[in-house]
Motif scaffolding. Structure first.
Motif, PDB file in Angstrom:
ATOM      1  N   ASP A   1     115.533  54.201  66.414  1.00  0.00           N
ATOM      2  CA  ASP A   1     116.427  55.138  65.733  1.00  0.00           C
ATOM      3  C   ASP A   1     117.836  55.052  66.322  1.00  0.00           C
ATOM      4  O   ASP A   1     118.012  54.976  67.544  1.00  0.00           O
ATOM      5  N   VAL A   2     118.830  55.085  65.449  1.00  0.00           N
ATOM      6  CA  VAL A   2     120.218  54.957  65.895  1.00  0.00           C
ATOM      7  C   VAL A   2     120.607  56.085  66.839  1.00  0.00           C
ATOM      8  O   VAL A   2     121.427  55.908  67.750  1.00  0.00           O
ATOM      9  N   ARG A   3     119.991  57.253  66.669  1.00  0.00           N
ATOM     10  CA  ARG A   3     120.301  58.377  67.565  1.00  0.00           C
ATOM     11  C   ARG A   3     119.683  58.171  68.942  1.00  0.00           C
ATOM     12  O   ARG A   3     120.239  58.619  69.953  1.00  0.00           O
ATOM     13  N   ASP A   4     118.551  57.475  68.989  1.00  0.00           N
ATOM     14  CA  ASP A   4     117.988  57.106  70.287  1.00  0.00           C
ATOM     15  C   ASP A   4     118.869  56.071  70.990  1.00  0.00           C
ATOM     16  O   ASP A   4     118.995  56.078  72.219  1.00  0.00           O
TER      17      ASP A   4
ATOM     18  N   THR B   1     110.196  59.199  65.928  1.00  0.00           N
ATOM     19  CA  THR B   1     109.221  58.314  65.305  1.00  0.00           C
ATOM     20  C   THR B   1     109.880  57.557  64.153  1.00  0.00           C
ATOM     21  O   THR B   1     110.937  57.956  63.637  1.00  0.00           O
ATOM     22  N   LEU B   2     109.242  56.467  63.734  1.00  0.00           N
ATOM     23  CA  LEU B   2     109.751  55.715  62.596  1.00  0.00           C
ATOM     24  C   LEU B   2     109.731  56.571  61.336  1.00  0.00           C
ATOM     25  O   LEU B   2     110.668  56.515  60.522  1.00  0.00           O
ATOM     26  N   ARG B   3     108.718  57.367  61.166  1.00  0.00           N
ATOM     27  CA  ARG B   3     108.647  58.257  59.999  1.00  0.00           C
ATOM     28  C   ARG B   3     109.843  59.207  59.970  1.00  0.00           C
ATOM     29  O   ARG B   3     110.485  59.399  58.929  1.00  0.00           O
ATOM     30  N   GLU B   4     110.142  59.822  61.102  1.00  0.00           N
ATOM     31  CA  GLU B   4     111.282  60.738  61.182  1.00  0.00           C
ATOM     32  C   GLU B   4     112.589  60.003  60.893  1.00  0.00           C
ATOM     33  O   GLU B   4     113.452  60.491  60.164  1.00  0.00           O
ATOM     34  N   SER B   5     112.730  58.817  61.463  1.00  0.00           N
ATOM     35  CA  SER B   5     113.943  58.034  61.285  1.00  0.00           C
ATOM     36  C   SER B   5     114.163  57.686  59.810  1.00  0.00           C
ATOM     37  O   SER B   5     115.266  57.841  59.271  1.00  0.00           O
ATOM     38  N   LEU B   6     113.094  57.241  59.142  1.00  0.00           N
ATOM     39  CA  LEU B   6     113.221  56.830  57.745  1.00  0.00           C
ATOM     40  C   LEU B   6     113.383  58.024  56.824  1.00  0.00           C
ATOM     41  O   LEU B   6     114.115  57.963  55.824  1.00  0.00           O
TER      42      LEU B   6
ATOM     43  N   ASP C   1     114.930  60.794  57.572  1.00  0.00           N
ATOM     44  CA  ASP C   1     116.328  61.223  57.709  1.00  0.00           C
ATOM     45  C   ASP C   1     117.283  60.240  57.031  1.00  0.00           C
ATOM     46  O   ASP C   1     118.317  60.643  56.484  1.00  0.00           O
ATOM     47  N   LEU C   2     116.944  58.954  57.073  1.00  0.00           N
ATOM     48  CA  LEU C   2     117.750  57.958  56.370  1.00  0.00           C
ATOM     49  C   LEU C   2     117.741  58.221  54.869  1.00  0.00           C
ATOM     50  O   LEU C   2     118.789  58.225  54.210  1.00  0.00           O
TER      51      LEU C   2
ATOM     52  N   GLY D   1     117.798  54.647  60.678  1.00  0.00           N
ATOM     53  CA  GLY D   1     118.057  56.078  60.718  1.00  0.00           C
ATOM     54  C   GLY D   1     119.192  56.435  59.786  1.00  0.00           C
ATOM     55  O   GLY D   1     119.680  55.594  59.025  1.00  0.00           O
ATOM     56  N   PRO D   2     119.643  57.689  59.809  1.00  0.00           N
ATOM     57  CA  PRO D   2     120.641  58.152  58.844  1.00  0.00           C
ATOM     58  C   PRO D   2     121.914  57.325  58.879  1.00  0.00           C
ATOM     59  O   PRO D   2     122.457  57.044  59.940  1.00  0.00           O
ATOM     60  N   GLY D   3     122.365  56.918  57.679  1.00  0.00           N
ATOM     61  CA  GLY D   3     123.597  56.150  57.566  1.00  0.00           C
ATOM     62  C   GLY D   3     123.434  54.661  57.713  1.00  0.00           C
ATOM     63  O   GLY D   3     124.437  53.944  57.773  1.00  0.00           O
ATOM     64  N   ALA D   4     122.196  54.153  57.766  1.00  0.00           N
ATOM     65  CA  ALA D   4     121.985  52.713  57.928  1.00  0.00           C
ATOM     66  C   ALA D   4     122.740  51.948  56.840  1.00  0.00           C
ATOM     67  O   ALA D   4     122.680  52.318  55.664  1.00  0.00           O
ATOM     68  N   PRO D   5     123.466  50.900  57.197  1.00  0.00           N
ATOM     69  CA  PRO D   5     124.290  50.182  56.214  1.00  0.00           C
ATOM     70  C   PRO D   5     123.434  49.438  55.198  1.00  0.00           C
ATOM     71  O   PRO D   5     122.296  49.048  55.479  1.00  0.00           O
ATOM     72  N   VAL D   6     123.994  49.232  54.018  1.00  0.00           N
ATOM     73  CA  VAL D   6     123.252  48.549  52.949  1.00  0.00           C
ATOM     74  C   VAL D   6     123.045  47.077  53.267  1.00  0.00           C
ATOM     75  O   VAL D   6     122.286  46.397  52.576  1.00  0.00           O
ATOM     76  N   THR D   7     123.712  46.560  54.286  1.00  0.00           N
ATOM     77  CA  THR D   7     123.473  45.179  54.715  1.00  0.00           C
ATOM     78  C   THR D   7     122.163  45.047  55.470  1.00  0.00           C
ATOM     79  O   THR D   7     121.701  43.935  55.706  1.00  0.00           O
TER      80      THR D   7
END
Length: 344
Positions: free
Chosen positions: A223-226, A308-313, A315-316, A187-193
Motif C-alpha cells: 500500500d502506498v500509505r505503508d 491488507t490488499l483488500r483494504e488497499s484496493l 480504497d483505490l 492504493g488510493p490514487g494509483a496512476p492509470v499507467t
C-alpha cells in the motif's frame, strides 16, 4: 529574523522538522507529504507543475523542473527551505521513454547528491529506489537486499544508477543517504499507467469487459500509505542504522496479478468479463515473479506493512469513484475462497 530550525535528532519525533520532498505531486510523493504533515513536520513539496503557496494538506509547494535543475539550484533549494530531511520521490516510470527515465531516474540523482555533498549542513537524504533494480528471481524466491542488481529493463537500469549515486555519496562524501527499494505500490490514487490504476479507471467508467495483457506474473504489492510510513521511519531512524544502506519496502508476499484483477471486480460487485489478450502483451520484459524480503525493514526501521490488499484496493476503487458495497456476511460453516467470500 527567522525562527531557528529545530535540529532533527535520530529517533526523535518529526514535529517541526523541515522536510523537502522532490516529486511531491506524484503518486508516492503526495502520500509521503501528507504523512510527514500529519506527523507535524513542516513540508515543502517540489514538482514541475506545483504552484507556490500552501496546499490543502498543510504542505507548501515550490515549482521547479527537476529535470533541468542544476546542483547549485538544488543546493539553494535545500538551503532556502532549511531542510533537515530530503526525500527524492521524483522519477519517470514505464510510460516515460528512455531519455526521460535517464534524465529523472539517473542524471537528476547525480546532481542531487553533488548538491547535498556541498552543503555545510546536510539533510538526511532518503531516495526511493525500485524492486525492479534487482535481477529476476525464480518463483518461490524472496529477494533480499544482497540479491544481484542486474536489472533487465531500462526502468530498472536507470533506477539502479540513481540508487548507486546515493550509496556512493554516502561512502565517499559522508552524505547521510539511504535507499528504500520499493515494490509495486497500490492504493488510493494509483496512476492509470499501473495495472490496478487502469482497472479502477475502467470500472469507474462502467466497462463491461476488461481486455488486458495476459495476467501470468506475480507481484509484491504494498500500500502506498505503508510506503509513506516507511519513509517516515527512515527519517527518524538512527543514522548508523540506515546511512549508506538499502532497505526493501514491500509486503513480503507475491500476489498473482490475475487475483488482483479478480479481487477488484469482486469488491466493485460489477458484472465484468476479463479477457486476457495476447495481442496486448507489453514491450516491457518484466520478471514473472517478485517478492521482497522485508526483514531488514522490520529490524532496522521497526516498520512492517499494516494494510491488507483488500483494504488497499477498496480504497483505490472508492477514490476512483467506484462504489464498493459492504461484503455479504458468510453463511456459518461455509468455506471461504481466497478473497474471503462465501464460496457456496
Amino acid at each position: 529574523m527567522a525562527a531557528p530550525v529545530p535540529p532533527h535528532r535520530d529517533g526523535e519525533p518529526l514535529t517541526g522538522t523541515p522536510v523537502l520532498v522532490l516529486g511531491g505531486s506524484g503518486y508516492l510523493g503526495r502520500h509521503i507529504c501528507s504523512a510527514f504533515a500529519a506527523a507535524g513536520a513542516h513540508v515543502v513539496r517540489v514538482s514541475r507543475g506545483g504552484a507556490r503557496g500552501a496546499d490543502g494538506d498543510g504542505c507548501a509547494s515550490v515549482r521547479l523542473d527537476l529535470s533541468a535543475a542544476g546542483p547549485a539550484e538544488l543546493a539553494r533549494l535545500c538551503a532556502d527551505t532549511r531542510a533537515r530531511v530530503l526525500v527524492n520521490a521524483s522519477g519517470a516510470v514505464w510510460a516515460g521513454g528512455e531519455p526521460e527515465m535517464t534524465a529523472l531516474n539517473s542524471a537528476l540523482v547525480d546532481r542531487l547528491v553533488r548538491a547535498v555533498a556541498g552543503l555545510p549542513d546536510r539533510p538526511r537524504l532518503i531516495h526511493l529506489g525500485s524492486a525492479y533494480e534487482y535481477a529476476p528471481a525464480e518463483p518461490g524466491t524472496s529477494v533480499g537486499e544482497d540479491w544481484p542488481t542486474t536489472p533487465t529493463t531500462v526502468y530498472g537500469r536507470t533506477k539502479l544508477s540513481g540508487s548507486r549515486a546515493v550509496l556512493r555519496a554516502a561512502a565517499e562524501s559522508d552524505v547521510d543517504g539511504t535507499v528504500l527499494r520499493v515494490a509495486v505500490a497500490c492504493g488510493p490514487g494509483a496512476p492509470v499507467t499501473s495495472l490496478a490504476g487502469a482497472v479502477a479507471e475502467r470500472l469507474a467508467a462502467g466497462a463491461g469487459e476488461l481486455r488486458l495483457a495476459p495476467l501470468r506474473s506475480h507481484r509484491d504489492l504494498v500500500d502506498v500509505r505503508d510506503v509513506a510510513d516507511a519513509v517516515l521511519a527512515a527519517a527518524a531512524a538512527p543514522a548508523g542504522a540506515v546511512t549508506g544502506g538499502v532497505v526493501n519496502v514491500g509486503s513480503g508476499r507475491a500476489v498473482p496479478v490475475r487475483d488482483l484483477v479478480d479481487l477488484m471486480i469482486s469488491l466493485s460487485a460489477l458484472p465484468v468479463r476479463v479477457v486476457e489478450d495476447p495481442a496486448r502483451h507489453r514491450a516491457r520484459s518484466d520478471a514473472a515473479w517478485q517478492r521482497l524480503d522485508i526483514g531488514r525493514a522490520r529490524s532496522l526501521l521497526g516498520w512492517a506493512p499494516r494494510r491488507t490488499l483488500r483494504e488497499s484496493l477498496r480504497d483505490l476503487l472508492t477514490a476512483a469513484g467506484v462504489p464498493c458495497p459492504a461484503p455479504r456476511a458468510a453463511t456459518p460453516g461455509a468455506p471461504l475462497n481466497s478473497h474471503g467470500k462465501d464460496s457456496r
